[in-house]
Enzyme design. Structure first.
Site, PDB file in Angstrom:
ATOM      1  N   CYS A   2      -2.026 -17.225  -1.763  1.00 40.94           N
ATOM      2  CA  CYS A   2      -2.361 -18.467  -1.093  1.00 40.94           C
ATOM      3  C   CYS A   2      -2.412 -18.288   0.425  1.00 40.94           C
ATOM      4  O   CYS A   2      -1.704 -17.466   0.990  1.00 40.94           O
ATOM      5  CB  CYS A   2      -1.387 -19.593  -1.398  1.00 40.94           C
ATOM      6  SG  CYS A   2      -1.082 -19.812  -3.150  1.00 40.94           S
ATOM      7  N   ARG A  27      -7.134 -14.880   0.405  1.00 39.34           N
ATOM      8  CA  ARG A  27      -5.787 -14.910  -0.181  1.00 39.34           C
ATOM      9  C   ARG A  27      -5.738 -15.693  -1.493  1.00 39.34           C
ATOM     10  O   ARG A  27      -4.686 -15.799  -2.118  1.00 39.34           O
ATOM     11  CB  ARG A  27      -4.805 -15.540   0.810  1.00 39.34           C
ATOM     12  CG  ARG A  27      -4.755 -14.821   2.134  1.00 39.34           C
ATOM     13  CD  ARG A  27      -3.892 -15.571   3.118  1.00 39.34           C
ATOM     14  NE  ARG A  27      -2.493 -15.371   2.871  1.00 39.34           N
ATOM     15  CZ  ARG A  27      -1.753 -14.431   3.425  1.00 39.34           C
ATOM     16  NH1 ARG A  27      -2.292 -13.605   4.284  1.00 39.34           N
ATOM     17  NH2 ARG A  27      -0.478 -14.318   3.138  1.00 39.34           N
ATOM     18  N   TRP A  75      -4.020 -19.286  -4.906  1.00 35.53           N
ATOM     19  CA  TRP A  75      -4.128 -18.326  -6.003  1.00 35.53           C
ATOM     20  C   TRP A  75      -3.004 -18.706  -6.959  1.00 35.53           C
ATOM     21  O   TRP A  75      -1.824 -18.609  -6.617  1.00 35.53           O
ATOM     22  CB  TRP A  75      -3.956 -16.898  -5.486  1.00 35.53           C
ATOM     23  CG  TRP A  75      -4.172 -15.869  -6.551  1.00 35.53           C
ATOM     24  CD1 TRP A  75      -5.368 -15.373  -6.967  1.00 35.53           C
ATOM     25  CD2 TRP A  75      -3.169 -15.211  -7.336  1.00 35.53           C
ATOM     26  NE1 TRP A  75      -5.172 -14.451  -7.973  1.00 35.53           N
ATOM     27  CE2 TRP A  75      -3.826 -14.330  -8.220  1.00 35.53           C
ATOM     28  CE3 TRP A  75      -1.777 -15.279  -7.395  1.00 35.53           C
ATOM     29  CZ2 TRP A  75      -3.163 -13.529  -9.132  1.00 35.53           C
ATOM     30  CZ3 TRP A  75      -1.109 -14.475  -8.315  1.00 35.53           C
ATOM     31  CH2 TRP A  75      -1.802 -13.610  -9.162  1.00 35.53           C
ATOM     32  N   ASN A 100       3.062 -20.938   0.187  1.00 40.78           N
ATOM     33  CA  ASN A 100       2.574 -19.616  -0.225  1.00 40.78           C
ATOM     34  C   ASN A 100       3.790 -18.833  -0.692  1.00 40.78           C
ATOM     35  O   ASN A 100       4.737 -18.679   0.070  1.00 40.78           O
ATOM     36  CB  ASN A 100       1.910 -18.941   0.988  1.00 40.78           C
ATOM     37  CG  ASN A 100       1.672 -17.458   0.787  1.00 40.78           C
ATOM     38  OD1 ASN A 100       1.454 -17.008  -0.330  1.00 40.78           O
ATOM     39  ND2 ASN A 100       1.709 -16.700   1.857  1.00 40.78           N
ATOM     40  N   GLY A 101       3.785 -18.372  -1.939  1.00 37.72           N
ATOM     41  CA  GLY A 101       4.927 -17.596  -2.433  1.00 37.72           C
ATOM     42  C   GLY A 101       5.324 -18.061  -3.820  1.00 37.72           C
ATOM     43  O   GLY A 101       4.561 -18.739  -4.513  1.00 37.72           O
ATOM     44  N   GLU A 482     -10.196   4.890  -9.875  1.00 35.40           N
ATOM     45  CA  GLU A 482     -10.754   3.936  -8.917  1.00 35.40           C
ATOM     46  C   GLU A 482     -12.076   3.354  -9.449  1.00 35.40           C
ATOM     47  O   GLU A 482     -12.319   2.151  -9.345  1.00 35.40           O
ATOM     48  CB  GLU A 482     -10.932   4.634  -7.553  1.00 35.40           C
ATOM     49  CG  GLU A 482     -11.664   3.838  -6.484  1.00 35.40           C
ATOM     50  CD  GLU A 482     -11.042   2.491  -6.155  1.00 35.40           C
ATOM     51  OE1 GLU A 482      -9.912   2.212  -6.580  1.00 35.40           O
ATOM     52  OE2 GLU A 482     -11.721   1.692  -5.496  1.00 35.40           O
ATOM     53  N   LYS A 486     -12.866  -0.600 -10.311  1.00 39.11           N
ATOM     54  CA  LYS A 486     -14.001  -1.332  -9.749  1.00 39.11           C
ATOM     55  C   LYS A 486     -14.806  -1.997 -10.856  1.00 39.11           C
ATOM     56  O   LYS A 486     -15.223  -3.135 -10.771  1.00 39.11           O
ATOM     57  CB  LYS A 486     -14.869  -0.348  -8.972  1.00 39.11           C
ATOM     58  CG  LYS A 486     -15.373  -0.813  -7.660  1.00 39.11           C
ATOM     59  CD  LYS A 486     -14.478  -0.562  -6.487  1.00 39.11           C
ATOM     60  CE  LYS A 486     -13.125  -1.208  -6.581  1.00 39.11           C
ATOM     61  NZ  LYS A 486     -12.250  -0.903  -5.488  1.00 39.11           N
ATOM     62  N   GLU A 489     -12.867  -4.912 -12.408  1.00 38.44           N
ATOM     63  CA  GLU A 489     -12.653  -5.988 -11.445  1.00 38.44           C
ATOM     64  C   GLU A 489     -13.880  -6.874 -11.265  1.00 38.44           C
ATOM     65  O   GLU A 489     -13.766  -8.086 -11.197  1.00 38.44           O
ATOM     66  CB  GLU A 489     -12.267  -5.314 -10.119  1.00 38.44           C
ATOM     67  CG  GLU A 489     -11.859  -6.224  -9.008  1.00 38.44           C
ATOM     68  CD  GLU A 489     -11.440  -5.421  -7.767  1.00 38.44           C
ATOM     69  OE1 GLU A 489     -11.809  -4.234  -7.643  1.00 38.44           O
ATOM     70  OE2 GLU A 489     -10.732  -5.989  -6.928  1.00 38.44           O
ATOM     71  N   HIS A 505      -5.805  14.140 -26.884  1.00 41.34           N
ATOM     72  CA  HIS A 505      -4.432  13.801 -27.282  1.00 41.34           C
ATOM     73  C   HIS A 505      -4.316  12.350 -27.756  1.00 41.34           C
ATOM     74  O   HIS A 505      -3.242  11.757 -27.673  1.00 41.34           O
ATOM     75  CB  HIS A 505      -3.467  14.102 -26.142  1.00 41.34           C
ATOM     76  CG  HIS A 505      -3.452  15.559 -25.784  1.00 41.34           C
ATOM     77  ND1 HIS A 505      -2.912  16.520 -26.605  1.00 41.34           N
ATOM     78  CD2 HIS A 505      -3.973  16.225 -24.721  1.00 41.34           C
ATOM     79  CE1 HIS A 505      -3.071  17.715 -26.054  1.00 41.34           C
ATOM     80  NE2 HIS A 505      -3.721  17.558 -24.913  1.00 41.34           N
ATOM     81  N   LYS A 604      -8.079 -11.306  -2.451  1.00 42.01           N
ATOM     82  CA  LYS A 604      -8.223 -10.088  -1.650  1.00 42.01           C
ATOM     83  C   LYS A 604      -6.860  -9.551  -1.232  1.00 42.01           C
ATOM     84  O   LYS A 604      -6.650  -8.349  -1.193  1.00 42.01           O
ATOM     85  CB  LYS A 604      -9.074 -10.412  -0.414  1.00 42.01           C
ATOM     86  CG  LYS A 604      -9.325  -9.247   0.508  1.00 42.01           C
ATOM     87  CD  LYS A 604     -10.379  -8.329  -0.049  1.00 42.01           C
ATOM     88  CE  LYS A 604     -10.602  -7.097   0.799  1.00 42.01           C
ATOM     89  NZ  LYS A 604     -11.106  -5.989  -0.031  1.00 42.01           N
TER      90      LYS A 604
HETATM   91  O1  M6R Z   1      -4.554  -4.734   0.863  1.00 43.67           O
HETATM   92  P1  M6R Z   1      -4.092  -3.643  -0.058  1.00 43.67           P
HETATM   93  O2  M6R Z   1      -4.815  -2.368   0.132  1.00 43.67           O
HETATM   94  O3  M6R Z   1      -2.609  -3.436   0.001  1.00 43.67           O
HETATM   95  O4  M6R Z   1      -4.423  -4.165  -1.511  1.00 43.67           O
HETATM   96  C1  M6R Z   1      -3.999  -3.474  -2.644  1.00 43.67           C
HETATM   97  C2  M6R Z   1      -4.774  -3.899  -3.874  1.00 43.67           C
HETATM   98  O5  M6R Z   1      -4.539  -5.233  -4.167  1.00 43.67           O
HETATM   99  C3  M6R Z   1      -6.280  -3.698  -3.685  1.00 43.67           C
HETATM  100  O6  M6R Z   1      -6.560  -2.390  -3.303  1.00 43.67           O
HETATM  101  C4  M6R Z   1      -7.044  -4.018  -4.975  1.00 43.67           C
HETATM  102  O7  M6R Z   1      -6.697  -3.123  -5.968  1.00 43.67           O
HETATM  103  C5  M6R Z   1      -8.555  -3.983  -4.681  1.00 43.67           C
HETATM  104  N1  M6R Z   1      -9.023  -5.324  -4.538  1.00 43.67           N
HETATM  105  C6  M6R Z   1      -9.348  -3.334  -5.757  1.00 43.67           C
HETATM  106  O8  M6R Z   1     -10.704  -3.285  -5.411  1.00 43.67           O
END
Ligand code: M6R
Length: 609
Positions: A2, A27, A75, A100-101, A482, A486, A489, A505, A604
Site C-alpha cells: 500500500c 505499491r 494491495w 500500510n502494513g 528468472e 517473468k 508473473e 530425478h 511493484k
Molecule cells: O524491489 P525489489 O528488487 O526488492 O523487489 C523484489 C521482488 O519483489 C521483485 O524483484 C519481483 O520479483 C519482480 N517484480 C519480478 O519481476
C-alpha cells in the site's frame, strides 16, 4: 504493501493527493481512496476498488474539496479488494485513517473494540486503528496520547495517517517498520510512503523513525517520541527529480524498459566504475585493503533480485574464488545464521523498500557482519540508507511491475564488483580483457533485441499452452528461474525452471507433446551434456525450443526449434539470454491480453512480509 499520502495546505489538496497516489500505485493497485475534511468541517471520502484511475473518474463525477486530506492505494492483505475494504477507514464519521502494513494481533484488538460497541464494516486488519483512536480520543481528547496508547498495543508493521474532524488543522502520522517521509513546504506540508512522490513539491524532507509520531500543521510540524516529548523534525535537503516516465511509442512500460537496457546497462557500468573505485580504495582500521579483507560473501534478495544474487554467486566463486551464499531474504530473516568473520553482506533490491530484504539487512547488522553493501535502483530508499555502502544501478525509474532493466543493471553492478574483488584478491585479472566486452554491451543487447521477430514466433506457440518448462545449467540456472518468474508473473502460464541435469530425478515424468521445454544452451563447457538432456526429452515425445548463441550447434527438427542469439563472452551470456526470455514472456502476455504492466495480485514494491 500500500501507498499512503497526506497533505495540508491553504488550497484544495484533492488533486495533490490523487497525483501522489498515482506515483505510489507501484505499491498496490487493488483499490484507492481519499478522505478530506471539507469546508463545512465534515469528514468525506471516496473509495473504489481497482486502480487509481477509477478514483480520479469518480472524483470528476462527484468532487471533493478540502485543505486537509489523506489518501491510500491498496494491495490487499486482509479482506478482498472490494470497496468496503478500501481505505480510508472511518470511525463514527469523525476519524479517518489510512494504513500500510499488517497488524498481527488485530483479532485481539478487534474483539475488544467490538465489546465496546464499535461497528466494523470491513474485513481488514486496518479498520480497528480508526476505532481504537476514536475510543481513546473520546476518553481524553488528546490525539498524541491516543496514538501512543495504540502504538503500545499494536504488533506488526505499520505506517499510518489519521485525521479527525474535531482537529481540522492537523494530520497525524506514525510508523513502525514501514516508511514515511515528510515533505516540508511553505504554507503546505506533505507526507508520503516515498520521497519520489513528494519531490514535485519540495526538496526538504524528514524521514520518520520507528516510534515517532508526527503532528503536521500547515506551518508547524512536531515530532513526539513514545513518552510524548516533542522535538523538531530533522530536515535533509534532497535534490530528487520528479520522474515523468511515459510509454512513448511503446504499448507498455515493460516493453519500453526492455528496450532501455542497452543504455541502462552501459550507464550502470560507467557510474559503477567510479563507485567501485571508491570502494576499492577503502582501507580497514589496520590499513588493509577493504576488498581484500573480504573472505566470503552472503547475498540476500527477493524474486528477481534474488536471481541476480544467484548469478553473482557463480561469478564470485569462479573468478574471486571465495565462498558465496545466496539466500531468499524472507528465509534468511528467520533461519539460524552462522556469521563467519570478514563476510560481506550484500542486499539487492530494485526498490530498496522490500520488507523482507530490509528485515534481512537489519538482522545482518545486528549480527555484526563485517560490512553491509546495498545494490539498488533508488538512492533515497531505506535499504540504501541503512547499509554501510551502496552501489546504485542506473536503470532509471522502472514502472512495470515485472523487473527487466533493474535486473540486468544489477548484474552489471555485480559483475563490476566481482572483477574488482578479483583484482583485490590477486586472482586472474579479467578486467582488461573484459573492458572491451563491456564497452560493447549496448551493441550486444541491441543484437538480442533485433531477434524480436523470431522470439514472437516462439511466443505465439507458447501462448497456446498452459504450462512451460525452462532448463539451464551453471550460471543459466538462475536465468531459467528468472525467465520462469517473468512468464508466470505477466502471462499467468505456470512455468517451472530446473537445472537440466535434475530433470531425470522426477520432473521428466511431466514430459509429453503438450509441455513445451525451453532450453538455455549457450556454447560452453556444458553444451554436450545439454545435448544429451535434449535427446532425453525428444525421445519421450517432448517438444524443445533451444536458445543458443552459436549457429550450427543444434539441428532443427520436427521436435526442436532453435533460436540463435549473438555470440558473447561467458560473463555476458546471462544478461543476453535474460533479454530474450523477457521478450518471449512479454509477447506471450501480449497475445493473451493480460494486464502486462500491472499484473493481477501483485505490486511493484513489496513492503509487507
Ligand atoms: O524491489 P525489489 O528488487 O526488492 O523487489 C523484489 C521482488 O519483489 C521483485 O524483484 C519481483 O520479483 C519482480 N517484480 C519480478 O519481476
Amino acid at each position: 504493501m500500500c501507498g499512503i499520502f497526506g497533505a495540508i495546505a491553504k488550497t484544495n489538496v484533492v488533486t495533490i493527493i490523487t497525483a501522489g497516489l498515482e506515483k505510489l500505485s507501484y505499491r498496490g493497485y487493488d483499490s484507492a481512496g481519499i478522505a478530506v475534511i471539507d469546508d463545512h468541517q465534515q469528514l468525506k471520502r471516496r473509495r473504489l476498488s481497482g486502480k487509481i484511475e477509477n478514483l480520479i473518474e469518480c472524483l470528476k463525477a462527484d468532487p471533493l474539496s478540502g485543505d486537509l486530506a489523506i489518501g491510500h492505494t491498496r494491495w490487499a492483505t486482509h479482506g478482498e479488494p472490494i470497496e468496503k475494504n478500501a481505505h480510508p477507514h472511518f470511525s463514527e464519521n469523525e476519524i479517518a485513517i489510512v494504513h500500510n502494513g499488517i497488524i498481527e494481533n488485530y483479532l485481539v484488538l478487534k474483539n475488544e473494540l467490538l465489546q465496546q460497541g464499535f461497528i466494523f464494516t470491513s474485513d481488514t486488519d486496518s479498520e480497528l486503528i480508526a476505532h481504537f483512536l476514536q475510543a481513546q480520543f473520546k476518553l481524553h481528547g488528546d490525539m498524541i496520547l491516543s496514538i501512543r496508547r495504540l502504538m503500545g498495543r499494536m504488533k506488526g508493521s505499520y505506517a499510518i495517517l489519521a485525521i479527525h474532524k474535531k482537529l481540522p488543522h492537523q494530520l497525524y502520522a506514525f510508523k513502525k517498520g514501514s516508511p514515511l517521509i515528510i515533505g516540508h513546504g511553505t504554507n503546505e506540508n506533505f507526507i508520503s510512503s516515498d520521497i519520489l512522490s513528494l519531490c514535485a513539491y519540495t526538496d526538504q524532507f524528514s524521514y520518520l523513525n520507528d516510534g515517532d509520531i508526527a503532528e503536521i500543521k500547515i506551518n508547524k510540524i512536531g515530532i513526539y517520541d513514545t513518552y510524548g516529548n516533542e522535538t523538531e523534525p530533522d530536515k535533509v535537503k534532497v535534490d530528487c527529480q520528479p520522474s515523468h516516465s511515459t510509454k512513448n511509442e511503446f504499448p507498455h512500460f515493460m516493453l519500453k524498459e526492455i528496450y532501455e537496457q542497452p543504455e541502462a546497462c552501459k550507464a550502470t557500468i560507467d557510474d559503477c566504475r567510479i563507485a567501485i573505485k571508491l570502494l576499492s580504495d577503502l582501507k580497514t582500521k589496520n590499513n588493509l585493503s577493504l576488498l581484500k579483507s573480504i573472505k566470503r560473501i552472503c547475498i540476500v534478495g527477493c524474486g528477481t533480485s534474488y536471481h541476480a544474487g544467484l548469478v553473482a554467486k557463480s561469478w564470485i566463486e569462479k573468478i574471486v574464488m571465495i565462498p558465496c551464499t545466496v539466500e531468499v531474504a524472507s528465509e534468511f530473516r528467520y533461519q539460524p545464521t552462522i556469521v563467519e568473520p570478514q563476510t560481506l553482506f550484500i542486499s539487492i533490491s530494485q526498490s530498496g523498500e522490500t520488507a523482507d530484504t530490509m528485515g534481512a539487512l537489519r538482522k545482518a547488522k545486528k549480527l555484526g557482519y563485517f560490512l553491509t553493501l546495498a545494490i539498488g535502483n533508488v538512492l533515497q530508499s531505506t535499504i540504501m540508507r541503512e547499509s554501510d555502502y551502496h552501489l546504485l544501478t542506473a536503470a532509471g525509474p522502472e514502472i512495470s511491475v515485472a523487473s527487466t532493466k533493474a535486473f540486468t543493471t544489477q548484474l552489471m553492478v555485480l559483475l563490476s564488483l566481482t572483477l574488482e574483488l578479483a583484482k583485490a584478491h590477486r586472482r586472474i585479472d579479467l578486467s582488461a580483457q573484459f573492458h572491451k566486452e563491456l564497452a560493447n554491451i549496448s551493441l550486444s543487447i541491441k543484437q538480442v533485441l533485433s531477434t524480436e521477430n523470431d522470439l514472437i514466433k516462439i511466443a505465439q506457440y507458447l501462448s497456446q499452452k498452459n504450462q512451460v518448462m525452462l532448463l539451464g545449467r551453471g550460471q543459466l540456472v538462475a536465468i531459467a528461474l528468472e525467465g520462469a518468474l517473468k512468464m508466470k508473473e505477466i502471462s499467468y502460464i505456470h512455468t517451472q525452471a530446473y537445472p537440466a541435469g535434475e530433470l531425470k530425478h522426477g520432473s521428466m515424468a511431466l514430459i509429453d507433446k503438450n509441455l513445451p521445454v525451453l532450453v538455455l544452451a549457450p556454447r560452453d563447457a556444458m553444451v554436450d551434456k545439454m545435448k544429451s538432456n535434449i535427446s532425453e526429452i525428444t525421445a519421450r515425445g517432448g517438444n524443445v525450443i533451444v536458445i543458443t548463441n552459436k549457429n550450427d550447434l543444434f539441428q532443427e527438427s520436427e521436435q526442436i526449434k532453435v533460436i540463435v542469439l549473438p555470440a558473447s563472452h561467458f560473463l555476458l551470456t546471462p544478461i543476453l539470454f535474460t533479454i530474450a526470455l523477457q521478450l518471449i514472456a512479454y509477447h506471450v502476455a501480449f497475445l493473451k491480453g493480460t494486464d502486462i504492466d500491472q499484473p493481477r495480485n501483485l505490486a511493484k514494491s513489496v513492503t509487507v512480509e
